[in-house]
Design a protein around this motif. Sequence first.
Motif, PDB file in Angstrom:
ATOM      1  N   MET A   1     -72.504 -28.496  12.268  1.00 39.97           N
ATOM      2  CA  MET A   1     -73.102 -27.353  11.603  1.00 39.97           C
ATOM      3  C   MET A   1     -72.268 -26.095  11.828  1.00 39.97           C
ATOM      4  O   MET A   1     -71.976 -25.375  10.879  1.00 39.97           O
ATOM      5  CB  MET A   1     -74.535 -27.170  12.136  1.00 39.97           C
ATOM      6  N   ILE A   2     -71.923 -25.827  13.087  1.00 35.73           N
ATOM      7  CA  ILE A   2     -71.142 -24.631  13.403  1.00 35.73           C
ATOM      8  C   ILE A   2     -69.742 -24.748  12.817  1.00 35.73           C
ATOM      9  O   ILE A   2     -69.185 -23.763  12.310  1.00 35.73           O
ATOM     10  CB  ILE A   2     -71.088 -24.414  14.934  1.00 35.73           C
ATOM     11  N   LEU A   3     -69.169 -25.929  12.838  1.00 33.26           N
ATOM     12  CA  LEU A   3     -67.834 -26.142  12.296  1.00 33.26           C
ATOM     13  C   LEU A   3     -67.802 -25.886  10.793  1.00 33.26           C
ATOM     14  O   LEU A   3     -66.889 -25.229  10.283  1.00 33.26           O
ATOM     15  CB  LEU A   3     -67.348 -27.566  12.605  1.00 33.26           C
ATOM     16  N   SER A   4     -68.813 -26.371  10.097  1.00 32.95           N
ATOM     17  CA  SER A   4     -68.827 -26.159   8.643  1.00 32.95           C
ATOM     18  C   SER A   4     -69.041 -24.685   8.289  1.00 32.95           C
ATOM     19  O   SER A   4     -68.449 -24.177   7.336  1.00 32.95           O
ATOM     20  CB  SER A   4     -69.910 -27.027   7.999  1.00 32.95           C
ATOM     21  N   MET A   5     -69.862 -23.975   9.068  1.00 34.50           N
ATOM     22  CA  MET A   5     -70.062 -22.546   8.822  1.00 34.50           C
ATOM     23  C   MET A   5     -68.787 -21.757   9.121  1.00 34.50           C
ATOM     24  O   MET A   5     -68.438 -20.829   8.395  1.00 34.50           O
ATOM     25  CB  MET A   5     -71.222 -22.023   9.678  1.00 34.50           C
ATOM     26  N   THR A   6     -68.093 -22.140  10.184  1.00 31.21           N
ATOM     27  CA  THR A   6     -66.846 -21.472  10.542  1.00 31.21           C
ATOM     28  C   THR A   6     -65.795 -21.677   9.454  1.00 31.21           C
ATOM     29  O   THR A   6     -65.113 -20.734   9.048  1.00 31.21           O
ATOM     30  CB  THR A   6     -66.327 -21.991  11.889  1.00 31.21           C
ATOM     31  N   LEU A   7     -65.673 -22.920   8.985  1.00 31.23           N
ATOM     32  CA  LEU A   7     -64.711 -23.216   7.937  1.00 31.23           C
ATOM     33  C   LEU A   7     -65.065 -22.505   6.635  1.00 31.23           C
ATOM     34  O   LEU A   7     -64.181 -22.008   5.924  1.00 31.23           O
ATOM     35  CB  LEU A   7     -64.599 -24.723   7.710  1.00 31.23           C
ATOM     36  N   THR A   8     -66.349 -22.438   6.312  1.00 32.49           N
ATOM     37  CA  THR A   8     -66.778 -21.742   5.112  1.00 32.49           C
ATOM     38  C   THR A   8     -66.484 -20.244   5.215  1.00 32.49           C
ATOM     39  O   THR A   8     -65.999 -19.622   4.257  1.00 32.49           O
ATOM     40  CB  THR A   8     -68.286 -21.969   4.872  1.00 32.49           C
TER      41      THR A   8
END
Length: 86
Positions: A1-8
Amino acid sequence: MILSMTLTGLFAVVTIATGLSLLDSWLRGRSVYRVLKREQSLLKAGFMPQVHAHEVRLRKPARRTLASAARPYARRTPLPVFQTAA
């Protein structure tokens, strides 16, 4: 979840930076194009552009070393004066 938000978020920042860079390049290019078109129209009208003083680079005077000054062909002699028939 945090990884996808960071990448976004990173993708959004890169997209905005790219868009601003393209906008800046477009605005600068449009400005330069207008200047070139103006200069072209002035040239067609017969005007010559004057070079700005800060764009003129003066050369350094040539250094004359002691060895080059001692050469006989390095010495400058004045040319003889020819008189014209009046």
